[in-house]
Design a protein around this motif. Sequence first.
Motif, PDB file in Angstrom:
ATOM      1  N   GLY A 173       6.682  45.300 -14.130  1.00  0.00           N
ATOM      2  CA  GLY A 173       7.779  45.187 -12.505  1.00  0.00           C
ATOM      3  C   GLY A 173       6.957  43.834 -12.279  1.00  0.00           C
ATOM      4  O   GLY A 173       8.233  43.431 -12.812  1.00  0.00           O
ATOM      5  N   VAL A 174       5.973  43.392 -12.852  1.00  0.00           N
ATOM      6  CA  VAL A 174       6.285  41.006 -12.082  1.00  0.00           C
ATOM      7  C   VAL A 174       6.599  41.055 -13.386  1.00  0.00           C
ATOM      8  O   VAL A 174       7.682  39.819 -12.505  1.00  0.00           O
ATOM      9  CB  VAL A 174       4.495  40.988 -11.910  1.00  0.00           C
ATOM     10  N   ARG A 175       6.789  40.912 -14.080  1.00  0.00           N
ATOM     11  CA  ARG A 175       7.930  40.737 -15.342  1.00  0.00           C
ATOM     12  C   ARG A 175       9.287  40.806 -15.186  1.00  0.00           C
ATOM     13  O   ARG A 175      10.323  39.570 -15.309  1.00  0.00           O
ATOM     14  CB  ARG A 175       6.920  41.237 -16.593  1.00  0.00           C
ATOM     15  N   GLN A 176       9.926  41.777 -14.702  1.00  0.00           N
ATOM     16  CA  GLN A 176      11.150  42.178 -14.227  1.00  0.00           C
ATOM     17  C   GLN A 176      10.964  41.233 -12.910  1.00  0.00           C
ATOM     18  O   GLN A 176      12.922  40.744 -13.532  1.00  0.00           O
ATOM     19  CB  GLN A 176      10.858  43.769 -14.345  1.00  0.00           C
ATOM     20  N   LEU A 177      10.703  41.300 -12.443  1.00  0.00           N
ATOM     21  CA  LEU A 177      10.799  40.301 -11.086  1.00  0.00           C
ATOM     22  C   LEU A 177      11.317  38.697 -11.337  1.00  0.00           C
ATOM     23  O   LEU A 177      12.162  38.086 -11.224  1.00  0.00           O
ATOM     24  CB  LEU A 177      10.421  40.433 -10.304  1.00  0.00           C
ATOM     25  N   ILE A 178      10.798  38.443 -12.334  1.00  0.00           N
ATOM     26  CA  ILE A 178      10.451  36.571 -13.001  1.00  0.00           C
ATOM     27  C   ILE A 178      12.014  36.638 -13.488  1.00  0.00           C
ATOM     28  O   ILE A 178      12.182  35.596 -13.613  1.00  0.00           O
ATOM     29  CB  ILE A 178       9.072  36.671 -13.827  1.00  0.00           C
ATOM     30  N   VAL A 213      -0.374  47.174  -1.901  1.00  0.00           N
ATOM     31  CA  VAL A 213       0.142  45.597  -2.138  1.00  0.00           C
ATOM     32  C   VAL A 213      -0.124  45.083  -2.782  1.00  0.00           C
ATOM     33  O   VAL A 213      -1.913  44.344  -3.264  1.00  0.00           O
ATOM     34  CB  VAL A 213       0.172  44.951  -0.011  1.00  0.00           C
ATOM     35  N   ALA A 214       0.903  44.491  -3.557  1.00  0.00           N
ATOM     36  CA  ALA A 214       0.317  43.299  -5.182  1.00  0.00           C
ATOM     37  C   ALA A 214       0.662  42.036  -4.570  1.00  0.00           C
ATOM     38  O   ALA A 214       2.424  42.084  -4.356  1.00  0.00           O
ATOM     39  CB  ALA A 214       0.986  43.422  -6.032  1.00  0.00           C
ATOM     40  N   LEU A 215       0.229  40.595  -4.477  1.00  0.00           N
ATOM     41  CA  LEU A 215       1.047  39.011  -3.871  1.00  0.00           C
ATOM     42  C   LEU A 215       0.111  38.606  -5.187  1.00  0.00           C
ATOM     43  O   LEU A 215      -0.533  37.840  -4.328  1.00  0.00           O
ATOM     44  CB  LEU A 215      -0.114  39.013  -2.142  1.00  0.00           C
ATOM     45  N   PRO A 216       0.882  38.169  -6.264  1.00  0.00           N
ATOM     46  CA  PRO A 216       0.697  37.654  -7.231  1.00  0.00           C
ATOM     47  C   PRO A 216       1.470  36.209  -6.448  1.00  0.00           C
ATOM     48  O   PRO A 216       2.939  35.866  -5.734  1.00  0.00           O
ATOM     49  CB  PRO A 216       1.090  37.894  -8.268  1.00  0.00           C
ATOM     50  N   HIS A 217       1.289  34.782  -6.432  1.00  0.00           N
ATOM     51  CA  HIS A 217       1.366  33.516  -5.878  1.00  0.00           C
ATOM     52  C   HIS A 217       1.650  32.713  -6.847  1.00  0.00           C
ATOM     53  O   HIS A 217       0.587  32.362  -7.399  1.00  0.00           O
ATOM     54  CB  HIS A 217       1.495  34.019  -4.630  1.00  0.00           C
ATOM     55  N   VAL A 218       2.550  31.378  -7.463  1.00  0.00           N
ATOM     56  CA  VAL A 218       2.168  30.824  -8.756  1.00  0.00           C
ATOM     57  C   VAL A 218       2.471  29.760  -8.120  1.00  0.00           C
ATOM     58  O   VAL A 218       4.112  29.566  -7.560  1.00  0.00           O
ATOM     59  CB  VAL A 218       2.615  31.149  -9.635  1.00  0.00           C
ATOM     60  N   THR A 273      10.539  37.276  -3.884  1.00  0.00           N
ATOM     61  CA  THR A 273      11.311  38.495  -4.547  1.00  0.00           C
ATOM     62  C   THR A 273      10.054  39.555  -4.661  1.00  0.00           C
ATOM     63  O   THR A 273       8.873  39.979  -4.918  1.00  0.00           O
ATOM     64  CB  THR A 273      11.705  37.911  -5.872  1.00  0.00           C
ATOM     65  N   VAL A 274      10.970  40.915  -3.568  1.00  0.00           N
ATOM     66  CA  VAL A 274       9.946  42.179  -3.744  1.00  0.00           C
ATOM     67  C   VAL A 274      10.046  42.914  -4.928  1.00  0.00           C
ATOM     68  O   VAL A 274      11.247  43.113  -5.154  1.00  0.00           O
ATOM     69  CB  VAL A 274       9.689  42.236  -2.673  1.00  0.00           C
ATOM     70  N   ASN A 298       1.862  50.162  -4.698  1.00  0.00           N
ATOM     71  CA  ASN A 298       3.155  50.688  -4.285  1.00  0.00           C
ATOM     72  C   ASN A 298       4.491  49.203  -4.221  1.00  0.00           C
ATOM     73  O   ASN A 298       5.624  49.635  -4.202  1.00  0.00           O
ATOM     74  CB  ASN A 298       3.191  50.653  -2.659  1.00  0.00           C
ATOM     75  N   VAL A 299       4.042  48.199  -3.937  1.00  0.00           N
ATOM     76  CA  VAL A 299       5.011  46.789  -3.906  1.00  0.00           C
ATOM     77  C   VAL A 299       4.666  46.158  -3.604  1.00  0.00           C
ATOM     78  O   VAL A 299       3.291  45.162  -3.496  1.00  0.00           O
ATOM     79  CB  VAL A 299       5.308  47.142  -2.288  1.00  0.00           C
ATOM     80  N   VAL A 300       5.434  44.958  -4.747  1.00  0.00           N
ATOM     81  CA  VAL A 300       4.762  43.757  -4.944  1.00  0.00           C
ATOM     82  C   VAL A 300       5.792  42.403  -4.335  1.00  0.00           C
ATOM     83  O   VAL A 300       7.108  42.397  -4.313  1.00  0.00           O
ATOM     84  CB  VAL A 300       5.264  43.937  -6.874  1.00  0.00           C
ATOM     85  N   PHE A 301       4.822  41.406  -4.028  1.00  0.00           N
ATOM     86  CA  PHE A 301       5.694  40.552  -2.928  1.00  0.00           C
ATOM     87  C   PHE A 301       5.399  39.206  -3.999  1.00  0.00           C
ATOM     88  O   PHE A 301       4.159  38.726  -4.239  1.00  0.00           O
ATOM     89  CB  PHE A 301       5.133  40.134  -1.637  1.00  0.00           C
ATOM     90  N   LEU A 302       6.391  39.093  -4.867  1.00  0.00           N
ATOM     91  CA  LEU A 302       6.187  37.563  -6.094  1.00  0.00           C
ATOM     92  C   LEU A 302       6.770  36.447  -4.828  1.00  0.00           C
ATOM     93  O   LEU A 302       7.610  36.403  -4.576  1.00  0.00           O
ATOM     94  CB  LEU A 302       6.677  38.127  -7.308  1.00  0.00           C
TER      95      LEU A 302
END
Length: 621
Positions: A496-501, A533-538, A550-551, A566-570
């Motif tokens: 999912g995160v890869r898709q957002l990126i 909630v997942a909160l990857p920040h880079v 990007t959520v 349930n939700v990713v806040f990148l």
Amino acid sequence: MDRQNFEMLNFFINNDALTLRELQTHFSISRVTITKNIREINEYLDGVAQINVNQSKFYLVIKDYSAIAKLQTTFLKQDLDFNDPAKRQVTILKELLRNTSNYVIVDDLAESLSVSRGTINKDLRELKQMLDFYNVRIATKTNKGIRLEVNADFEYAVITRNLVGKYYELESTWDSATDAKLTNLIKQLDSSNDTVTMVKRNLAVIKWLRKYDIQVNDKVPNYHQLLSDDSTEALRDLLTETIGNSLSPGEWDFISYPLNIKKLATDDKVLVKLALADIQGLMQVVFPIIKQKLDINLDFDRLLMELRYHLLFLINRAIFDVKSEGFISVDMLNKYPVSTELAQFTLSSIAKKLNIRIRKQEVGYLTVYFQMELEEYMSAPVIHRVALVKPISNSMKRFITEQLTDALNDDLQIDIFNSKSDLEKSPEKYLLIFSNSFLPGSAMGQHTPIIRLNSVFNQGALRERLQISLVDEAISHGLCKFDVTKFMNEKSYTKGVRQLINQEITDGQLNEEFLEDWAKREELSSSIFGDGVALPHVIDKSGLNRILVTVGLFEKPVVFDNQKVNVVFLVAIPNKLDAELSRVLSQVYDLIRSIAANSNIFNNLKNYDNNRGLIQLMEAI
């Protein structure tokens, strides 16, 4: 009862009342673990004995002495079975320490521990990973066996204290008169009972190593002694007498390090000055490295003045792997993403320059220092405009002003209008509009949220609306970009995160390097914020000066790191971060916490329309 609980029970049997701090110092485990262990011991000893607490001191009350004696004997017999893998691994390490001049045959280890060669090989793999942190290796030679190899001989003492000492009591082999003298001499330098306990334990380690012809000869590199030879002469003489031979520089460094990991009144001013000069030289190299990774214009000279003592003691702790209290939670670190990044860069740079390993717990303390400096950096006043549409009383105006000023921490400009038509004539963009009149958004031409006057008494809802408005204002000024994606049939957090990126790379918002940096960051620490909630920040090196949020919303919760998501806040943080963007980033994180805590806002997010803007999150809150 496991080995650690048994050792703790024995410690209570052999001592009077013990503080939580004394237990923590002796066993090198957290307060939470100690509390859990005491609860487990009490459950196991039900009717036989009980560990009680009185005025912050724990003590053992024995009801059945014969049962306690039987328990000790039975456990020691069971102990020979070595069913606990950690116990076996430490026992293997103990055997390797006893034979540093020779190779140990793996089959001999298997026979002595009554396990298979395959089990020993598995234990060796895990032990090698454990020892890697200490720069200690297990070397293998065909037809000979295995042996320990170290870069510096003081590491023998560190692994003996931290690993072997967890499962094996390295007893104090000196008489009570010597013990009393030791206590007195140590307390002349530092009155803390913790320090007395640690110094005595380190002395026991050195005596144990001496039995097996291991001597820590060389001075420890990058370590700073802060007490003069004159002030410690009597203690060193007694230690030499207790060991029965001359005390090497490395042995003195190891035994006395508890006296050099905090500021003491007995510190030698000249030695402290020299140590701080070394720290200043180190940081003059490290700070430019940090600035290359995150270009932020902090006052590093002022920061160093605040940090220098902390860094001095941090390095001394790290060299001997002395664990600090991790008093700042992961949730708190997530609240200060930039400061945490700066702290992590600092620690990794110091560790690389000095060739030492630094525990993650140290990040919390350093984050606090960076956050204080960052708040100074962001302290330039910002004026937010708020509109009030009459009829409204002076007392209500004063109340609203106080509520908003408290929530904003910024300057506030309040404009009062007699009617809706007067407001429509204003060229200003308002953060919030307070009115009891019906003010349609289309008529206003500025999509500013309208707050009913009775809502101001609900401070929580007012703060949440304010947080949404602040981020919306940043979006309108091009300082933030906010998009929401609903994953279709996606069942993996990482995919999912890869898709957002990849979406943002396609849109020109991120570059390919961001994907690699995110993968590396996931290896270092978890991005799970909690509450689904997942909160990857880079750090984003694309050169775009905006905060990108990007959520990603999952149809059904997925599991990552044994937690539901349930939700990713990148969040992409620009490499060049000025005071304005730092402030926006702080506002973004405040908003994310509100979304996670308020189910109404989260439901609005699930129905988010990228064409309507962020204000839609306010509906029905």
